[in-house]
Structures are given as structure tokens and as C-alpha cells.
Design an enzyme around this catalytic site. Structure first.
Site, mmCIF file in Angstrom:
data_model
loop_
_atom_site.group_PDB
_atom_site.id
_atom_site.type_symbol
_atom_site.label_atom_id
_atom_site.label_comp_id
_atom_site.label_asym_id
_atom_site.label_seq_id
_atom_site.Cartn_x
_atom_site.Cartn_y
_atom_site.Cartn_z
ATOM 1 N N LYS A 38 60.920 47.529 94.012
ATOM 2 C CA LYS A 38 60.369 46.751 95.118
ATOM 3 C C LYS A 38 60.556 47.563 96.392
ATOM 4 C CE LYS A 38 60.205 42.051 96.942
ATOM 5 N NZ LYS A 38 60.484 40.644 96.620
ATOM 6 N N LYS A 180 54.527 27.557 86.083
ATOM 7 C CA LYS A 180 54.917 26.143 85.949
ATOM 8 C C LYS A 180 53.745 25.306 85.432
ATOM 9 C CE LYS A 180 58.547 26.488 89.428
ATOM 10 N NZ LYS A 180 59.108 25.983 90.692
#
Length: 228
Positions: A38, A180
Site C-alpha cells: 500500500k 456483505k
């Protein structure tokens, strides 16, 4: 399969770090020498030893990767702001040359690199000195993108707009993950269908709300990773 992917979200706090950990776990369990990188991380926690990059901690915990922070992130910032603002407040100069150098070091060590973006695609990394956007880093690394979105209301708009923007930049969208995802929710099921039709992206995987990672079937990610 490519030598890496870039994970970005349709917005911040969409679950891309969790998804990054899952993908890395799958690749490593398949025997791939896969690592994580990152460029800039903000919102780190400060303790007696220094700044703790929570994203790295989460990815390592999920995937089983063992690596030092300095080999995973080029810039670790404390304030939970957009990278350009956090670096300005903390008086840290963001250098594209350092990012390129650090990425090369990770690439030399691992066969596959999972890069995680900061927030959504329109994310200023540096703005006060020299303008640097997340898209500039992705273009430099020349990696395809896996886009993480929520599964509920707003997912169609956010996902389709982001895919359109990415394509206008000339960036390749490898696949989409709806996070989700609830198979019993008619909205979630319809969102997946409409997103596929409107974007033309066929590789769409869904990840449910996971309580126990060890009970999750990582093969659910095959579609977004391998198109199967």
C-alpha cells in the site's frame, strides 16, 4: 494470471482491506508467493513503538502473511484523513520515486503483489507540493483493478460510475466484488444483475458478512480472480 492486482473501493470504509486479506489468503493457500503493498496509509494508531498501520495488521492476520511494515507501506500517517491532507498536516512529503522504489522491492520478493488503494479512485495522494493521484500510481504499476462495492442501496450508482471513470482513465477493470452480500436479499441479487449488465464486467464475486473466516469458502473468489 497477472503478476498482481490493485484493490480499490467505490468509497472509503467499503471493506477493501478485509477483501484484500481474503484474496491474499486464497492465493497463499494455493501456493502462490503473494505479497501486499500500500503506497500511503493514513489513520495509523500510535503506541510506544511508533505508528501501527491497522490495514497491514488486518491483512496479515487474515492471510497469514508475515512481513515488516516498512516492506508493506511506503508512508504511514497518523491522522485519519485523505492521504494528501494527512501528509500536509504531518509535514510529510510524498515522493512518487520512493513509491516506485518500494514497490519494486516488493515485486522482487514476491511473484504476485496485491496492492490496496486509499479510499476510492478519485483520491489525492499529494496536493500541496506536486499533484499526485491514486490513478497515477495505478497507471505506473500497470495492474488490473478489482473493485470492491457494497451490496445494498446505492451500489448500482457507485459501481457503474466508478467503472466508467476507470475506463475513461484507460484502466483495466478485472472484476467486481460485492461485499456483505446477502443471497436472500432481493436488492442485493438485483444489484448484481444490473451492475453486470450496465458495466459489462462479467467477473463479479460476492462475499457475505463473515463471522468466521475459516468457515468461508475461498473458492467463491474464483470468478473475480480467474473468471470461473
Amino acid at each position: 494470471m497477472e503478476k498482481g492486482v490493485y484493490i480499490i473501493g467505490t468509497s472509503t470504509d467499503i471493506g477493501k482491506t478485509f477483501i484484500s486479506g481474503l484474496i491474499l489468503k486464497k492465493l497463499r493457500e494455493e501456493g502462490r508467493n503473494a505479497g501486499y503493498y500500500k503506497a500511503v496509509l493514513s489513520g495509523a494508531i500510535k503506541d510506544k513503538k511508533g505508528l501501527i498501520p491497522l490495514d497491514c495488521e488486518e491483512v496479515m492476520e487474515i492471510s497469514g502473511l508475515k512481513e515488516s511494515y516498512e516492506n508493506m507501506v511506503s508512508y504511514i500517517l497518523e491522522n485519519p484523513y485523505s492521504p494528501h491532507l494527512a501528509s500536509e498536516v504531518e509535514e510529510v512529503s510524498i515522493s512518487m520515486e520512493k513509491i516506485k522504489k518500494d514497490y519494486k522491492s516488493v515485486r522482487d520478493k514476491y511473484d504476485f503483489i496485491l496492492c490496496e488503494g486509499s479510499g476510492g479512485i478519485v483520491c489525492p495522494i499529494s496536493f500541496s507540493e506536486k499533484k499526485l493521484m491514486l490513478e497515477d500510481i495505478i497507471k505506473e504499476f500497470n495492474l488490473p483493478i478489482i473493485l470492491v462495492s457494497n451490496s445494498g442501496l446505492g451500489a448500482i450508482n457507485h459501481t457503474v460510475l466508478t467503472v466508467s471513470y476507470l475506463r475513461n482513465l484507460g484502466l483495466k477493470v478485472k472484476g467486481i466484488i460485492l461485499n456483505k452480500f446477502n443471497k436472500s436479499d432481493i436488492i442485493h441479487r438485483d444489484n448484481k444483475k444490473i451492475i453486470k449488465e450496465l458495466t459489462g464486467v462479467n467477473n463479479i464475486s460476492t462475499v457475505p458478512k463473515i463471522e468466521d473466516i475459516e468457515k468461508y469458502d475461498l473458492n467463491e473468489l474464483n470468478e473475480v480472480l480467474y473468471g470461473i
